[in-house]
Write a protein that holds these residues in place. Structure first.
Motif, PDB file in Angstrom:
ATOM      1  N   SER A  45     -14.483  15.602 -19.471  1.00  0.00           N
ATOM      2  CA  SER A  45     -15.183  15.845 -18.202  1.00  0.00           C
ATOM      3  C   SER A  45     -16.590  16.348 -18.479  1.00  0.00           C
ATOM      4  O   SER A  45     -16.814  17.122 -19.410  1.00  0.00           O
ATOM      5  CB  SER A  45     -14.423  16.859 -17.343  1.00  0.00           C
ATOM      6  OG  SER A  45     -14.326  18.105 -18.008  1.00  0.00           O
ATOM      7  N   GLY A 128     -13.473  10.318 -11.366  1.00  0.00           N
ATOM      8  CA  GLY A 128     -13.070   9.577 -12.548  1.00  0.00           C
ATOM      9  C   GLY A 128     -11.596   9.236 -12.607  1.00  0.00           C
ATOM     10  O   GLY A 128     -11.181   8.436 -13.447  1.00  0.00           O
ATOM     11  N   GLU A 167     -21.794   1.842 -13.591  1.00  0.00           N
ATOM     12  CA  GLU A 167     -21.637   2.058 -15.030  1.00  0.00           C
ATOM     13  C   GLU A 167     -22.712   3.002 -15.574  1.00  0.00           C
ATOM     14  O   GLU A 167     -22.444   3.875 -16.405  1.00  0.00           O
ATOM     15  CB  GLU A 167     -21.712   0.701 -15.723  1.00  0.00           C
ATOM     16  CG  GLU A 167     -21.446   0.713 -17.201  1.00  0.00           C
ATOM     17  CD  GLU A 167     -21.418  -0.695 -17.773  1.00  0.00           C
ATOM     18  OE1 GLU A 167     -21.112  -0.830 -18.976  1.00  0.00           O
ATOM     19  OE2 GLU A 167     -21.714  -1.663 -17.039  1.00  0.00           O
ATOM     20  N   ALA A 187     -25.793   9.200 -17.043  1.00  0.00           N
ATOM     21  CA  ALA A 187     -24.381   9.169 -17.429  1.00  0.00           C
ATOM     22  C   ALA A 187     -23.971   7.715 -17.589  1.00  0.00           C
ATOM     23  O   ALA A 187     -24.192   6.895 -16.689  1.00  0.00           O
ATOM     24  CB  ALA A 187     -23.514   9.851 -16.383  1.00  0.00           C
ATOM     25  N   ARG A 189     -20.770   5.421 -17.885  1.00  0.00           N
ATOM     26  CA  ARG A 189     -19.344   5.509 -17.569  1.00  0.00           C
ATOM     27  C   ARG A 189     -18.595   4.351 -18.216  1.00  0.00           C
ATOM     28  O   ARG A 189     -19.015   3.204 -18.136  1.00  0.00           O
ATOM     29  CB  ARG A 189     -19.126   5.492 -16.056  1.00  0.00           C
ATOM     30  CG  ARG A 189     -19.780   6.652 -15.305  1.00  0.00           C
ATOM     31  CD  ARG A 189     -19.406   6.589 -13.842  1.00  0.00           C
ATOM     32  NE  ARG A 189     -19.921   7.734 -13.091  1.00  0.00           N
ATOM     33  CZ  ARG A 189     -20.915   7.662 -12.210  1.00  0.00           C
ATOM     34  NH1 ARG A 189     -21.509   6.492 -11.979  1.00  0.00           N
ATOM     35  NH2 ARG A 189     -21.319   8.725 -11.560  1.00  0.00           N
ATOM     36  N   GLU A 190     -17.444   4.685 -18.831  1.00  0.00           N
ATOM     37  CA  GLU A 190     -16.599   3.676 -19.468  1.00  0.00           C
ATOM     38  C   GLU A 190     -15.137   4.012 -19.192  1.00  0.00           C
ATOM     39  O   GLU A 190     -14.732   5.182 -19.280  1.00  0.00           O
ATOM     40  CB  GLU A 190     -16.827   3.642 -20.986  1.00  0.00           C
ATOM     41  CG  GLU A 190     -18.211   3.200 -21.417  1.00  0.00           C
ATOM     42  CD  GLU A 190     -18.421   1.698 -21.286  1.00  0.00           C
ATOM     43  OE1 GLU A 190     -17.415   0.988 -21.033  1.00  0.00           O
ATOM     44  OE2 GLU A 190     -19.558   1.251 -21.439  1.00  0.00           O
ATOM     45  N   LEU A 234     -12.019   7.184 -15.736  1.00  0.00           N
ATOM     46  CA  LEU A 234     -13.404   6.775 -15.974  1.00  0.00           C
ATOM     47  C   LEU A 234     -14.149   7.939 -16.607  1.00  0.00           C
ATOM     48  O   LEU A 234     -14.366   8.972 -15.980  1.00  0.00           O
ATOM     49  CB  LEU A 234     -14.068   6.369 -14.655  1.00  0.00           C
ATOM     50  CG  LEU A 234     -15.417   5.652 -14.774  1.00  0.00           C
ATOM     51  CD1 LEU A 234     -15.259   4.322 -15.504  1.00  0.00           C
ATOM     52  CD2 LEU A 234     -16.018   5.422 -13.386  1.00  0.00           C
ATOM     53  N   LYS A 235     -14.531   7.750 -17.856  1.00  0.00           N
ATOM     54  CA  LYS A 235     -15.149   8.830 -18.627  1.00  0.00           C
ATOM     55  C   LYS A 235     -16.666   8.682 -18.619  1.00  0.00           C
ATOM     56  O   LYS A 235     -17.198   7.567 -18.730  1.00  0.00           O
ATOM     57  CB  LYS A 235     -14.627   8.805 -20.065  1.00  0.00           C
ATOM     58  CG  LYS A 235     -15.026  10.003 -20.909  1.00  0.00           C
ATOM     59  CD  LYS A 235     -14.232  10.016 -22.201  1.00  0.00           C
ATOM     60  CE  LYS A 235     -14.561  11.206 -23.068  1.00  0.00           C
ATOM     61  NZ  LYS A 235     -13.703  11.299 -24.257  1.00  0.00           N
ATOM     62  N   ALA A 236     -17.365   9.786 -18.481  1.00  0.00           N
ATOM     63  CA  ALA A 236     -18.833   9.789 -18.455  1.00  0.00           C
ATOM     64  C   ALA A 236     -19.376  10.352 -19.758  1.00  0.00           C
ATOM     65  O   ALA A 236     -18.924  11.396 -20.234  1.00  0.00           O
ATOM     66  CB  ALA A 236     -19.342  10.618 -17.272  1.00  0.00           C
TER      67      ALA A 236
END
Length: 269
Positions: A45, A128, A167, A187, A189-190, A234-236
């Protein structure tokens, strides 16, 4: 008296004559590499990007009110760099854009909000976490992968961008303080996976009783086993940098998962 009037008129017009103008051109791209292949520790996070006071790049009216005008793609000078990134297997360009602004101090220069890349809002919530199948909505395919001159030119598009989960999301500010300075805060995001503890389940009770020293009897002890599941989220990955620059220089701001190419050109005359 006549000469005095001319002198006053010249003094009034002098700030506009002396004000410098700059063209800022930016390319944002990501590396085609899985985050787990990078030898860095990435927290699950991150603090969300602070958009308070930022102006969306699609809000032409607000930008123009601050003396900022978007650059048409016909005036881009970093096309060769963009094409090299596009043709390289290791990179994916996400956005190519530019604007013109005056000689603005840090207090006067606004942070400009940019988004690019895929829209994950159909699959994930803003925090996320994964949406349930019942709450999923069709993916909106109306967004372009990068910025072009025609991108985000009306209030409808601005509202859509505010509701999307893109993204790449973040802000960029360019200002003058003796030198030129660039502040980037993005950021990337993936989709990723993480282990989540969802509860605890006791093992079978221990049969019999245990009699330690004394007369106290302990029985039916239970060992608790954690239950863990793997979930998608969804990781930032944060990209935050500041760079001092000179007019005409091309700078590359690096990150293990993404990067930015920026050039600031002073406009004479």
């Amino acid at each position: 008296m006549k000469n005095l009037i001319y002198l006053l008129l010249f003094a009034i017009s002098w700030p506009s004559l002396a004000a410098r103008q700059f063209d800022i051109e930016v390319i944002l791209f990501k590396r085609n590499i899985a985050p787990e292949q990078v030898s860095e520790s990435w927290p699950d996070s991150q603090k969300p990007i602070n958009l308070k006071g930022a102006i969306d790049f699609g809000d032409t009216a607000r930008l123009q009110a601050r003396g900022i005008r978007k650059m048409p793609s016909s005036q881009f000078q970093l096309n060769s760099q963009y094409n090299k990134l596009k043709q390289h297997a290791g990179f994916t360009p996400l956005a190519h854009f530019g604007w013109r602004q005056g000689d603005l101090s840090r207090a006067a220069a606004p942070r400009i909000h940019f988004t690019a890349g895929d829209d994950f809002s159909a699959q994930f919530l803003p925090d996320g976490s994964l949406k349930s199948a019942q709450s999923s909505e069709p993916i909106d395919e109306s967004f372009n992968d990068g910025f072009a001159e025609e991108s985000l030119t009306d209030n409808d598009n601005i509202e859509q961008e505010a509701q999307s989960l893109r993204e790449l999301d973040g802000t960029l500010r360019v200002y003058v303080q003796h030198f030129l300075f660039t502040e980037a805060n993005f950021a990337l995001r993936e989709p990723s996976r993480r282990e989540v503890i969802i509860g605890a389940e006791p093992l079978d009770p221990m049969e019999g009783s245990i009699e330690p020293e004394g007369n106290v009897q302990i029985g039916h002890l239970q060992e608790v086993k954690k239950q863990v599941k793997v979930e998608e989220f969804l990781k930032a990955y944060q990209f935050e940098q500041q760079r001092k620059m000179r007019s005409g220089e091309t700078h590359y701001l690096d990150h293990p998962l993404m990067g930015m190419v920026i050039q600031i050109r002073r406009i004479d005359g």
